[in-house]
Scaffold this motif. Structure first.
Motif, PDB file in Angstrom:
ATOM      1  N   ALA A 167       0.820  -1.212   0.000  1.00 34.92           N
ATOM      2  CA  ALA A 167       0.000   0.000   0.000  1.00 34.92           C
ATOM      3  C   ALA A 167       0.855   1.265   0.000  1.00 34.92           C
ATOM      4  O   ALA A 167       0.323   2.367  -0.070  1.00 34.92           O
ATOM      5  N   GLY A 168       2.170   1.108   0.124  1.00 37.73           N
ATOM      6  CA  GLY A 168       3.050   2.266   0.176  1.00 37.73           C
ATOM      7  C   GLY A 168       2.971   3.003   1.495  1.00 37.73           C
ATOM      8  O   GLY A 168       3.158   4.218   1.559  1.00 37.73           O
ATOM      9  N   LEU A 169       2.685   2.262   2.565  1.00 36.32           N
ATOM     10  CA  LEU A 169       2.566   2.836   3.898  1.00 36.32           C
ATOM     11  C   LEU A 169       3.573   2.199   4.835  1.00 36.32           C
ATOM     12  O   LEU A 169       4.120   1.142   4.542  1.00 36.32           O
ATOM     13  N   SER A 170       3.765   2.824   5.974  1.00 35.64           N
ATOM     14  CA  SER A 170       4.602   2.211   7.001  1.00 35.64           C
ATOM     15  C   SER A 170       3.728   1.302   7.867  1.00 35.64           C
ATOM     16  O   SER A 170       2.500   1.446   7.898  1.00 35.64           O
ATOM     17  N   VAL A 171       4.367   0.405   8.577  1.00 35.07           N
ATOM     18  CA  VAL A 171       3.633  -0.485   9.491  1.00 35.07           C
ATOM     19  C   VAL A 171       2.948   0.360  10.567  1.00 35.07           C
ATOM     20  O   VAL A 171       1.810   0.089  10.945  1.00 35.07           O
ATOM     21  N   ASP A 172       3.628   1.413  11.034  1.00 36.64           N
ATOM     22  CA  ASP A 172       3.038   2.286  12.052  1.00 36.64           C
ATOM     23  C   ASP A 172       1.750   2.944  11.561  1.00 36.64           C
ATOM     24  O   ASP A 172       0.787   3.082  12.311  1.00 36.64           O
ATOM     25  N   GLN A 173       1.731   3.346  10.284  1.00 39.16           N
ATOM     26  CA  GLN A 173       0.516   3.935   9.728  1.00 39.16           C
ATOM     27  C   GLN A 173      -0.613   2.908   9.684  1.00 39.16           C
ATOM     28  O   GLN A 173      -1.760   3.227   9.990  1.00 39.16           O
ATOM     29  N   LEU A 174      -0.289   1.693   9.311  1.00 31.70           N
ATOM     30  CA  LEU A 174      -1.300   0.645   9.214  1.00 31.70           C
ATOM     31  C   LEU A 174      -1.848   0.271  10.590  1.00 31.70           C
ATOM     32  O   LEU A 174      -3.042   0.021  10.744  1.00 31.70           O
ATOM     33  N   LEU A 175      -0.996   0.260  11.584  1.00 23.01           N
ATOM     34  CA  LEU A 175      -1.407  -0.102  12.938  1.00 23.01           C
ATOM     35  C   LEU A 175      -2.002   1.069  13.708  1.00 23.01           C
ATOM     36  O   LEU A 175      -2.680   0.873  14.710  1.00 23.01           O
ATOM     37  N   GLY A 176      -1.741   2.271  13.246  1.00 24.30           N
ATOM     38  CA  GLY A 176      -2.169   3.474  13.956  1.00 24.30           C
ATOM     39  C   GLY A 176      -3.654   3.742  13.851  1.00 24.30           C
ATOM     40  O   GLY A 176      -4.429   2.949  13.319  1.00 24.30           O
ATOM     41  N   GLY A 177      -4.035   4.889  14.344  1.00 26.06           N
ATOM     42  CA  GLY A 177      -5.446   5.246  14.399  1.00 26.06           C
ATOM     43  C   GLY A 177      -5.883   6.280  13.385  1.00 26.06           C
ATOM     44  O   GLY A 177      -7.039   6.707  13.407  1.00 26.06           O
ATOM     45  N   ARG A 178      -4.988   6.703  12.498  1.00 28.53           N
ATOM     46  CA  ARG A 178      -5.352   7.723  11.510  1.00 28.53           C
ATOM     47  C   ARG A 178      -6.474   7.204  10.621  1.00 28.53           C
ATOM     48  O   ARG A 178      -6.504   6.027  10.275  1.00 28.53           O
ATOM     49  N   LYS A 179      -7.365   8.110  10.240  1.00 37.13           N
ATOM     50  CA  LYS A 179      -8.548   7.698   9.490  1.00 37.13           C
ATOM     51  C   LYS A 179      -8.603   8.295   8.087  1.00 37.13           C
ATOM     52  O   LYS A 179      -9.677   8.476   7.535  1.00 37.13           O
ATOM     53  N   PHE A 180      -7.447   8.578   7.514  1.00 38.10           N
ATOM     54  CA  PHE A 180      -7.430   9.006   6.121  1.00 38.10           C
ATOM     55  C   PHE A 180      -7.906   7.844   5.262  1.00 38.10           C
ATOM     56  O   PHE A 180      -7.585   6.679   5.519  1.00 38.10           O
ATOM     57  N   LYS A 181      -8.667   8.154   4.218  1.00 34.20           N
ATOM     58  CA  LYS A 181      -9.274   7.114   3.385  1.00 34.20           C
ATOM     59  C   LYS A 181      -8.236   6.126   2.863  1.00 34.20           C
ATOM     60  O   LYS A 181      -8.459   4.916   2.886  1.00 34.20           O
ATOM     61  N   ARG A 182      -7.099   6.637   2.406  1.00 35.84           N
ATOM     62  CA  ARG A 182      -6.051   5.766   1.853  1.00 35.84           C
ATOM     63  C   ARG A 182      -5.548   4.769   2.902  1.00 35.84           C
ATOM     64  O   ARG A 182      -5.375   3.575   2.621  1.00 35.84           O
ATOM     65  N   ILE A 183      -5.352   5.229   4.096  1.00 33.04           N
ATOM     66  CA  ILE A 183      -4.857   4.366   5.176  1.00 33.04           C
ATOM     67  C   ILE A 183      -5.942   3.392   5.615  1.00 33.04           C
ATOM     68  O   ILE A 183      -5.679   2.196   5.795  1.00 33.04           O
ATOM     69  N   THR A 184      -7.147   3.885   5.766  1.00 30.04           N
ATOM     70  CA  THR A 184      -8.250   3.034   6.214  1.00 30.04           C
ATOM     71  C   THR A 184      -8.515   1.904   5.232  1.00 30.04           C
ATOM     72  O   THR A 184      -8.682   0.750   5.634  1.00 30.04           O
ATOM     73  N   ARG A 185      -8.533   2.229   3.946  1.00 29.23           N
ATOM     74  CA  ARG A 185      -8.771   1.185   2.946  1.00 29.23           C
ATOM     75  C   ARG A 185      -7.648   0.153   2.947  1.00 29.23           C
ATOM     76  O   ARG A 185      -7.909  -1.044   2.839  1.00 29.23           O
ATOM     77  N   ALA A 186      -6.426   0.606   3.069  1.00 22.53           N
ATOM     78  CA  ALA A 186      -5.290  -0.325   3.132  1.00 22.53           C
ATOM     79  C   ALA A 186      -5.390  -1.208   4.367  1.00 22.53           C
ATOM     80  O   ALA A 186      -5.112  -2.414   4.316  1.00 22.53           O
ATOM     81  N   ARG A 187      -5.800  -0.625   5.471  1.00 20.97           N
ATOM     82  CA  ARG A 187      -5.963  -1.377   6.718  1.00 20.97           C
ATOM     83  C   ARG A 187      -7.036  -2.444   6.548  1.00 20.97           C
ATOM     84  O   ARG A 187      -6.833  -3.610   6.910  1.00 20.97           O
TER      85      ARG A 187
END
Length: 70
Positions: free
Chosen positions: A8-28
């Motif tokens: 997804a082009g993200l860090s593990v911290d972003q995936l495990l974190g609580g941020r709710k940006f659409k890109r991160i949420t969909r990847a999660r």
């Protein structure tokens, strides 16, 4: 989780974190779905790994499945 984050082009911290940006949420959600399908983990087990309730994981997997079906 590392593979999902890299795909997804993200860090593990972003995936495990609580941020709710659409890109991160969909990847999660996609990651949860992949873990469920490939590893057969239960919703509570995935939730424990991500620090979330099992119902949140269930919802996320359902959303990922809807997107995949489209």
């Amino acid at each position: 989780i590392e593979d999902c984050a890299a795909n997804a082009g993200l860090s593990v911290d972003q995936l495990l974190g609580g941020r709710k940006f659409k890109r991160i949420t969909r990847a999660r959600h996609d990651c949860w779905r992949e873990i469920r399908e490939r590893l057969g983990w239960s919703y509570p087990k995935i939730g424990k790994q991500f620090g979330r309730d099992h119902t949140t994981i269930l919802y996320g997997v359902q959303q990922a499945e809807k997107r995949a079906a489209q």
